[in-house]
Motif scaffolding. Structure first.
Motif, mmCIF file in Angstrom:
data_model
loop_
_atom_site.group_PDB
_atom_site.id
_atom_site.type_symbol
_atom_site.label_atom_id
_atom_site.label_comp_id
_atom_site.label_asym_id
_atom_site.label_seq_id
_atom_site.Cartn_x
_atom_site.Cartn_y
_atom_site.Cartn_z
ATOM 1 N N UNK A 291 0.839 -1.188 0.000
ATOM 2 C CA UNK A 291 0.000 0.000 0.000
ATOM 3 C C UNK A 291 0.879 1.245 0.000
ATOM 4 N N UNK A 292 0.289 2.352 -0.445
ATOM 5 C CA UNK A 292 1.040 3.598 -0.463
ATOM 6 C C UNK A 292 1.303 4.100 0.947
ATOM 7 N N UNK A 293 2.417 4.782 1.129
ATOM 8 C CA UNK A 293 2.741 5.346 2.438
ATOM 9 C C UNK A 293 2.344 6.810 2.502
ATOM 10 N N UNK B 254 -6.376 -5.072 -2.611
ATOM 11 C CA UNK B 254 -5.711 -4.068 -1.779
ATOM 12 C C UNK B 254 -4.318 -3.749 -2.296
ATOM 13 N N UNK B 255 -3.892 -2.541 -2.013
ATOM 14 C CA UNK B 255 -2.558 -2.106 -2.401
ATOM 15 C C UNK B 255 -2.600 -0.722 -3.005
ATOM 16 N N UNK C 42 -8.588 -2.081 2.465
ATOM 17 C CA UNK C 42 -9.887 -2.723 2.641
ATOM 18 C C UNK C 42 -10.177 -2.910 4.125
ATOM 19 N N UNK C 43 -11.434 -2.696 4.490
ATOM 20 C CA UNK C 43 -11.855 -2.811 5.890
ATOM 21 C C UNK C 43 -12.578 -4.118 6.184
ATOM 22 N N UNK C 44 -13.101 -4.790 5.152
ATOM 23 C CA UNK C 44 -13.862 -6.019 5.369
ATOM 24 C C UNK C 44 -12.992 -7.137 5.919
ATOM 25 N N UNK C 45 -13.539 -7.960 6.821
ATOM 26 C CA UNK C 45 -12.777 -9.084 7.380
ATOM 27 C C UNK C 45 -12.404 -10.079 6.293
ATOM 28 N N UNK D 277 0.205 -3.949 3.324
ATOM 29 C CA UNK D 277 -0.197 -4.409 1.992
ATOM 30 C C UNK D 277 -1.622 -3.971 1.636
ATOM 31 N N UNK D 278 -2.262 -3.179 2.505
ATOM 32 C CA UNK D 278 -3.597 -2.681 2.226
ATOM 33 C C UNK D 278 -4.710 -3.559 2.767
ATOM 34 N N UNK D 279 -4.395 -4.736 3.274
ATOM 35 C CA UNK D 279 -5.398 -5.592 3.887
ATOM 36 C C UNK D 279 -5.535 -5.209 5.361
ATOM 37 N N UNK D 280 -6.238 -6.008 6.121
ATOM 38 C CA UNK D 280 -6.407 -5.670 7.537
ATOM 39 C C UNK D 280 -6.275 -6.902 8.415
ATOM 40 N N UNK D 281 -6.100 -6.651 9.673
ATOM 41 C CA UNK D 281 -5.999 -7.712 10.678
ATOM 42 C C UNK D 281 -6.962 -7.359 11.801
ATOM 43 N N UNK D 282 -7.796 -8.321 12.181
ATOM 44 C CA UNK D 282 -8.810 -8.077 13.212
ATOM 45 C C UNK D 282 -8.659 -9.091 14.343
#
Length: 398
Positions: free
Chosen positions: A40-42, A151-152, A157-160, A366-371
């Motif tokens: 993902x962009x910084x 993502x990237x 992305x916010x979805x699980x 990487x633009x993904x998420x961790x929950x």
């Protein structure tokens, strides 16, 4: 057994079409090039944290199939804004009409009108198009999709995600001495994506994928695969079977009935589910559900959000509404830190994460998420939490 077959037969006649089409509508998985998002962009715009910050919410207001979701997401976003202390967010809502082209046009309009970050769109394909048109202006997009492959760059992305769920469950399995799995998946897009997510999570957690068993979405295909899973596990040496099938799919009752009947004893071979089985509590009475593991968000926090939403708006929120709340909560938390770079990729991916409607979460580089997820099981036909959702990213669940 025959009763289960009878109930499932009619539903499975159309499952191959319905399950795939429904999943694609939510995630646009047909666009999947691979399972790993690019970096993902910084970067991102600089802001004055002491002044109102304009945030654009892109939702499909005029889409007949998703208008209710759009309404509930806007409500949830405004509920989150009301929680912010000392932070002023100017929320501007734009209608994507469920169209990728419209989403792109509205994203450009939002930035032209002063938006410093975009929350939404709902679906993955629309999110990709929206992120493309504003990338050259350094504006980040926090979409509601759960499709990790999209993502990237400037798209988060916010979805699980499946990979997050699989990683949580396999890390727990490893600690329990379970380190060899057989993957059982439907031979369609959702099943293939689930399989890939499990394989990635297994590699990350030092768990061996001993076997992979697909099945076609037909009564015969499901039954044949279920009947043969005991042999697959025994031959491969797998101590667990990881099932990708959605709890609401007509195949699930068959799998949970037929596999134990044909020698895959859940007291010896651990059953693991990639999706939440608590959304279909009728499954808890099947022999294969006894002692099975699945993951879910922090239930106390989800109930709290639902209660607050109901009090404010007089109705229960759509299950996806919490994603909009989470997005605003993250943006607000960063602005409250007084950071001029609060809306940059560097800030959005802070390792400490944020508190959301289902517990702690964070955006990854990487633009993904961790929950943060809890691990649950079924005992005496009731859901029991085995390992609570962690309250921070230093907890045992990560």
């Amino acid at each position: 057994m025959f009763a289960v077959l009878s109930r499932a037969r009619k539903a499975l006649r159309t499952a191959a079409i319905v399950a795939t089409a429904g999943w694609l509508a939510a995630c646009d998985a047909s666009m999947i090039p691979d399972m790993g998002g690019s970096s993902a962009g910084r970067g991102g715009p600089q802001i004055d944290p002491g002044a109102p910050v304009k945030v654009a919410l892109l939702v499909p207001q005029s889409d007949s199939g998703a208008g209710i979701i759009a309404r509930d997401m806007e409500n949830a976003a405004r509920l989150a804004i009301a929680d912010l202390d000392g932070v002023s967010i100017d929320l501007a809502v734009y209608d994507t009409a469920g169209s990728p082209a419209t989403a792109a046009a509205q994203a450009q309009r939002a930035v032209d009108e002063g938006a410093r970050i975009i929350l939404g769109p709902l679906r993955g394909e629309a999110a990709v198009e929206a992120s493309k048109v504003v990338a050259d202006e350094g504006v980040n997009v926090m979409a509601f999709s759960n499709n990790a492959s999209l993502a990237g760059g400037n798209l988060f992305i916010l979805g699980p995600t499946y990979e997050n769920t699989a990683s949580r469950l396999l890390a727990y399995a490893k600690r329990q001495g379970r380190d060899s799995i057989a993957i059982l998946h439907s031979d369609d897009v959702p099943g293939q994506v689930g399989k890939a997510a499990i394989q990635q999570a297994a590699a990350r957690n030092g768990v061996q994928v001993a076997a992979v068993q697909p099945y076609p979405l037909s009564i015969e295909g499901v039954t044949t695969a279920a009947q043969g899973m005991s042999r697959v596990a025994a031959t491969s040496g797998a101590d667990s079977v990881f099932i990708t099938t959605d709890a609401t799919n007509a195949a699930m009752p068959l799998l949970l009935q037929v596999m134990p009947e044909n020698g895959l004893n859940p007291a010896q071979t651990q059953y693991i589910g990639l999706t939440r089985w608590d959304v279909k509590p009728e499954l808890f009475s099947y022999p294969g559900a006894q002692g099975a593991w699945f993951a879910l968000p922090n239930q106390a926090m989800q109930r709290n959000f639902s209660s607050r939403y109901s009090t404010a708006y007089g109705a229960t929120p759509h299950p996806l509404a919490g994603l909009a709340f989470d997005g605003i909560a993250a943006i607000g938390a960063l602005i409250k830190q007084g950071r001029r770079d609060a809306l940059t990729g560097n800030a959005l991916t802070q390792s400490a994460g944020f508190q959301g409607t289902g517990g702690v979460f964070r955006l990854k580089p990487d633009g993904t998420n961790e929950r943060g997820l809890a691990v649950a099981t079924v005992q005496n036909n009731q859901m029991v939490i085995l390992d609570p959702a962690p309250s921070s990213f230093s907890g045992a669940g990560f």
